[in-house]
Design a protein around this motif. Structure first.
Motif, PDB file in Angstrom:
ATOM      1  N   UNK A  42      17.306 -17.069  50.886  1.00  0.00           N
ATOM      2  CA  UNK A  42      15.943 -17.583  50.971  1.00  0.00           C
ATOM      3  C   UNK A  42      14.673 -17.033  50.352  1.00  0.00           C
ATOM      4  N   UNK A  43      14.720 -15.838  50.839  1.00  0.00           N
ATOM      5  CA  UNK A  43      13.839 -15.057  50.360  1.00  0.00           C
ATOM      6  C   UNK A  43      13.483 -15.162  48.972  1.00  0.00           C
ATOM      7  N   UNK A  57       7.240 -25.138  51.685  1.00  0.00           N
ATOM      8  CA  UNK A  57       8.187 -24.394  52.387  1.00  0.00           C
ATOM      9  C   UNK A  57       8.425 -24.813  53.824  1.00  0.00           C
ATOM     10  N   UNK A  58       9.467 -25.311  54.007  1.00  0.00           N
ATOM     11  CA  UNK A  58       9.933 -25.969  55.435  1.00  0.00           C
ATOM     12  C   UNK A  58      10.947 -24.525  56.040  1.00  0.00           C
ATOM     13  N   UNK A  59      10.457 -24.134  57.259  1.00  0.00           N
ATOM     14  CA  UNK A  59      11.407 -23.275  58.050  1.00  0.00           C
ATOM     15  C   UNK A  59      12.301 -23.663  58.857  1.00  0.00           C
ATOM     16  N   UNK A 105      23.778 -24.957  55.247  1.00  0.00           N
ATOM     17  CA  UNK A 105      23.278 -23.616  54.874  1.00  0.00           C
ATOM     18  C   UNK A 105      21.913 -23.743  54.364  1.00  0.00           C
ATOM     19  N   UNK A 106      21.302 -22.627  54.166  1.00  0.00           N
ATOM     20  CA  UNK A 106      19.969 -22.470  53.657  1.00  0.00           C
ATOM     21  C   UNK A 106      20.224 -21.377  52.443  1.00  0.00           C
ATOM     22  N   UNK A 107      19.298 -21.359  51.574  1.00  0.00           N
ATOM     23  CA  UNK A 107      18.319 -22.368  51.157  1.00  0.00           C
ATOM     24  C   UNK A 107      18.760 -23.684  50.904  1.00  0.00           C
ATOM     25  N   UNK A 108      17.845 -24.657  50.724  1.00  0.00           N
ATOM     26  CA  UNK A 108      18.283 -25.837  50.108  1.00  0.00           C
ATOM     27  C   UNK A 108      17.109 -26.499  49.631  1.00  0.00           C
ATOM     28  N   UNK A 109      17.150 -27.147  48.380  1.00  0.00           N
ATOM     29  CA  UNK A 109      15.870 -27.700  47.803  1.00  0.00           C
ATOM     30  C   UNK A 109      16.143 -29.419  47.870  1.00  0.00           C
ATOM     31  N   UNK A 162      17.082 -36.246  45.866  1.00  0.00           N
ATOM     32  CA  UNK A 162      18.022 -35.074  45.038  1.00  0.00           C
ATOM     33  C   UNK A 162      17.957 -34.082  45.827  1.00  0.00           C
ATOM     34  N   UNK A 163      19.205 -33.598  46.485  1.00  0.00           N
ATOM     35  CA  UNK A 163      19.478 -32.536  47.425  1.00  0.00           C
ATOM     36  C   UNK A 163      20.101 -31.391  46.584  1.00  0.00           C
ATOM     37  N   UNK A 164      19.645 -30.159  46.528  1.00  0.00           N
ATOM     38  CA  UNK A 164      20.338 -29.046  45.885  1.00  0.00           C
ATOM     39  C   UNK A 164      20.593 -27.686  46.848  1.00  0.00           C
ATOM     40  N   UNK A 165      21.863 -27.736  47.274  1.00  0.00           N
ATOM     41  CA  UNK A 165      22.109 -26.195  47.985  1.00  0.00           C
ATOM     42  C   UNK A 165      22.548 -25.205  46.959  1.00  0.00           C
ATOM     43  N   UNK A 166      22.642 -23.861  47.352  1.00  0.00           N
ATOM     44  CA  UNK A 166      22.915 -22.929  46.555  1.00  0.00           C
ATOM     45  C   UNK A 166      21.900 -22.342  45.932  1.00  0.00           C
TER      46      UNK A 166
END
Lengths: 238, 242
Positions: free
Chosen positions: A13-14, A29-31, A52-56, A61-65
């Motif tokens: 995430x960082x 940014x949403x914590x 899992x995090x992070x996620x866009x 459109x959802x994008x993990x990893x």
């Protein structure tokens, strides 16, 4: 609107947050608090079934990893080319580093932090046997960083910083938590045999200031508290 | 001329070989014997200091990591776009699947592979040793991965990143196919039983194989021979206990 779901205690995430801030991107940014079960909530799992995090997110459109998030943002938001180069061979070098990260840097650094510190603090099942295996794996990883990835260049994929450097350094920085573990080594002791790696970590931090310090501040506070607790505990034994 | 250093028993190497053959790429295959220690030889380390396969060499340019290799080959050759789409969001889905692969599929699968090798072969070099406890842990991880593939990646799609086959499908299916090796040891479930609760995954594996024939059969022939020996060995052990 582009939204990034993150937790400042999450290494990948960082990396994504620093990348967006360094490039002044209009990303919200949403914590989501992992330790408080935020990624296990029905609401979060509906958005990101991988949990899992992070996620866009960009509307539907959802994008993990994290590595894919970094590639996607670099490709679509017009960031300077060196972050994720257009030249196929340069791009391939960054991709190769991003791939090698998972089974080497991520696996062992996160595994060691979990079994020696985070998992213990969260009263989750941990194993010293697995911690030792990750320690061995991490030492091999650091040797490979020193003798291969950073042998002839200031950054992982060449002369310029890329998204791979960010991902690696955020992961390795998490090892500052080891300073609060019951048994050694401390982060300094762990990195002592690897001067090129140490210099590179400083170089990456300096290249991304002031965002590096801001984004890592929560982690460093947690690490400092851990160190103080350990010191008090050893003083109490005297 | 590009050279791909490979071995038919290496899951990620098979994925790269399949990709090259399907697309008729001018890539020379150079076989490297892993169990005989060839990846540790000085000659190979001169080519790839990381000592791993698959590895691609194009002149002075050397590239490790199967996913990076396939992305590169897709970018520099005229291959159909579905393998590694140009649209940023479609490409991101393929990349995301390629990333998830490492921790969720590759890790448990390679640990289980090393466990089977340790139980059934007398390798001439010291390989990674995996205990039964560790193997059972990785089996649990693999089952979770299959659940996620069934319920998410293949829930409403024909392939892992969309309705057309991509390089992610090649990597996933070659990795999962290697799990037929479990049939060779009695401590682990048979591959057929492992996949039984996951009809979408089973259908997808058949779909990937059919989409990539005749190359799928050719490239997996060595694995199939090893799997057959393993199954015979397991049967003999069961019979000997009667």
């Amino acid at each position: 609107m582009t939204t990034l779901y993150i937790d400042m205690m999450s290494q990948p995430s960082r990396a994504c947050v620093i990348f967006c801030r360094v490039n002044n991107l209009n990303v919200e940014e949403k914590v989501v608090n992992i330790a408080k079960g935020g990624t296990r909530s029905d609401e979060y799992r509906q958005m990101n079934p991988l949990g899992k995090l992070p996620c866009l997110q960009e509307s539907d459109f959802i994008l993990p990893e994290s590595a894919s998030i970094l590639r996607y943002i670099a490709t679509t938001k017009g960031t300077p080319d060196h972050w994720y180069p257009r030249d196929p061979q340069q791009c391939a070098k960054v991709n190769s580093a991003l791939d090698w990260y998972h089974g080497n840097v991520r696996l062992h650094a996160a595994g060691l932090s979990w079994h020696r510190v985070i998992g213990k603090n969260m009263k989750q099942p941990v194993s010293e046997g697995q911690a030792k295996a990750h320690m061995t794996g991490l030492q091999t990883t650091l040797q490979t960083l020193e003798q291969y990835w950073l042998a002839h260049s200031p950054f992982l994929a060449g002369n310029d910083i890329s998204v791979a450097d960010l991902l690696y350094c955020c992961e390795l920085d998490q090892l500052c938590l080891l300073d609060g573990a019951e048994q050694g080594p401390t982060m300094t002791e762990l990195f002592k045999p690897f001067p090129k790696t140490q210099e590179w970590m400083v170089r990456v931090a300096e290249s991304t200031e002031p965002h590096w310090t801001t984004v890592s501040s929560f982690l460093h506070k947690v690490a400092q508290r851990g160190k103080e607790r350990k010191l008090k505990a050893s003083q109490a034994k005297l | 001329m590009a050279t791909l250093y490979m071995n038919f028993m290496s899951q990620p190497a098979r994925a790269c070989v399949l990709f090259c053959r399907i697309n008729c790429l001018k890539v020379e295959e150079c076989h490297i014997n892993v169990t005989a220690g060839q990846t540790r030889s000085q000659d190979f380390r001169k080519i790839n200091p990381l000592g791993k396969i698959p590895c691609l060499k194009v002149g002075d340019f050397v590239l490790s990591e199967s996913a990076a290799i396939m992305r590169y080959l897709a970018q520099v050759n005229q291959v159909p776009a579905h393998w590694y789409p140009r649209d940023p969001q479609e490409r991101a889905r393929v990349n995301s699947a390629l990333d998830w692969y490492h921790g969720s599929l590759r890790l448990p699968a390679i640990m289980l592979t090393w466990y089977v090798i340790g139980q059934t072969m007398q390798p001439t070099i010291k390989l990674i040793s995996v205990t039964e406890g560790s193997a059972k842990r990785q089996l649990a991880v693999l089952k979770d991965t299959l659940k996620m593939m069934e319920g998410f990646y293949l829930a409403d799609r024909k392939f892992v990143a969309g309705d057309k086959i991509s390089i992610a499908d090649l990597l996933y299916s070659c990795e999962l196919d290697e799990m037929q090796l479990l049939d060779g040891v009695e401590q682990l479930p048979m591959f057929g039983n492992l996949l039984e609760p996951f009809p979408k995954v089973r259908a997808w594996m058949i779909r990937v194989a059919e989409t990539t024939e005749p190359h799928w059969t050719a490239v997996t022939a060595t694995l199939q021979k090893v799997v057959k020996h393993g199954r015979e060995r397991r049967q003999q052990m069961l019979i000997s206990k009667l």
